[in-house]
Scaffold this motif. Structure first.
Motif, PDB file in Angstrom:
ATOM      1  N   TYR A   1       0.863  -1.178   0.000  1.00 22.15           N
ATOM      2  CA  TYR A   1       0.000   0.000   0.000  1.00 22.15           C
ATOM      3  C   TYR A   1       0.900   1.229   0.000  1.00 22.15           C
ATOM      4  O   TYR A   1       1.914   1.266   0.696  1.00 22.15           O
ATOM      5  CB  TYR A   1      -0.890   0.028   1.246  1.00 22.15           C
ATOM      6  CG  TYR A   1      -1.999  -0.988   1.233  1.00 22.15           C
ATOM      7  CD1 TYR A   1      -3.146  -0.767   0.477  1.00 22.15           C
ATOM      8  CD2 TYR A   1      -1.921  -2.145   1.991  1.00 22.15           C
ATOM      9  CE1 TYR A   1      -4.180  -1.688   0.471  1.00 22.15           C
ATOM     10  CE2 TYR A   1      -2.943  -3.074   1.990  1.00 22.15           C
ATOM     11  CZ  TYR A   1      -4.081  -2.839   1.228  1.00 22.15           C
ATOM     12  OH  TYR A   1      -5.090  -3.746   1.211  1.00 22.15           O
TER      13      TYR A   1
ATOM     14  N   GLU B   1      -3.843   4.167   6.121  1.00 23.17           N
ATOM     15  CA  GLU B   1      -3.464   3.541   7.393  1.00 23.17           C
ATOM     16  C   GLU B   1      -2.664   2.265   7.203  1.00 23.17           C
ATOM     17  O   GLU B   1      -1.970   1.820   8.108  1.00 23.17           O
ATOM     18  CB  GLU B   1      -4.708   3.259   8.234  1.00 23.17           C
ATOM     19  CG  GLU B   1      -5.664   2.247   7.607  1.00 23.17           C
ATOM     20  CD  GLU B   1      -6.910   2.039   8.434  1.00 23.17           C
ATOM     21  OE1 GLU B   1      -7.243   0.872   8.663  1.00 23.17           O
ATOM     22  OE2 GLU B   1      -7.517   3.046   8.835  1.00 23.17           O
ATOM     23  N   ASN B   2      -2.735   1.652   6.020  1.00 19.73           N
ATOM     24  CA  ASN B   2      -1.981   0.431   5.738  1.00 19.73           C
ATOM     25  C   ASN B   2      -0.714   0.697   4.928  1.00 19.73           C
ATOM     26  O   ASN B   2      -0.148  -0.226   4.348  1.00 19.73           O
ATOM     27  CB  ASN B   2      -2.852  -0.561   4.978  1.00 19.73           C
ATOM     28  CG  ASN B   2      -3.968  -1.108   5.828  1.00 19.73           C
ATOM     29  OD1 ASN B   2      -3.787  -1.318   7.028  1.00 19.73           O
ATOM     30  ND2 ASN B   2      -5.137  -1.317   5.243  1.00 19.73           N
TER      31      ASN B   2
ATOM     32  N   LYS C   1       2.392  -1.763   4.113  1.00 18.40           N
ATOM     33  CA  LYS C   1       2.023  -3.153   4.349  1.00 18.40           C
ATOM     34  C   LYS C   1       1.672  -3.812   3.016  1.00 18.40           C
ATOM     35  O   LYS C   1       1.263  -3.157   2.073  1.00 18.40           O
ATOM     36  CB  LYS C   1       0.825  -3.241   5.295  1.00 18.40           C
ATOM     37  CG  LYS C   1       1.126  -2.742   6.694  1.00 18.40           C
ATOM     38  CD  LYS C   1      -0.076  -2.894   7.589  1.00 18.40           C
ATOM     39  CE  LYS C   1       0.234  -2.375   8.993  1.00 18.40           C
ATOM     40  NZ  LYS C   1      -0.947  -2.476   9.857  1.00 18.40           N
TER      41      LYS C   1
END
Length: 80
Positions: A19, A23-24, A27
């Motif tokens: 990503y 928020e990710n 990851k």
């Protein structure tokens, strides 16, 4: 899964996309652990086969060189 990932034979790098934001961020997504495990297993078997072939080739070359040395003439020329 964590036990498998710390095994020294598990050496896969960059096997998925990350990503880029949110928020990710940073990851991985779209990864299925079973696929990674299967790929690692296939990698291990491929390494074993390549090592076996390499050792066979090395043995043949060493044998061939020794055979050439025993058949060489006095002037260092190898007979065919």
């Amino acid at each position: 899964a964590a036990k498998f990932l710390v095994h020294p034979a598990f050496s896969l790098m960059n096997t998925g996309s990350k990503y880029s934001s949110g928020e990710n961020a940073g990851k991985y997504f779209g990864l299925e652990f079973a696929y990674l495990q299967e790929l690692s297993t296939l990698d291990m078997y491929l390494r074993e086969q390549i090592l076996s072939m390499t050792l066979d080739i090395e043995h043949y070359i060493n044998f061939w060189q020794a055979d050439c040395r025993t058949q060489s003439k006095g002037n260092g020329e190898v007979q065919a």
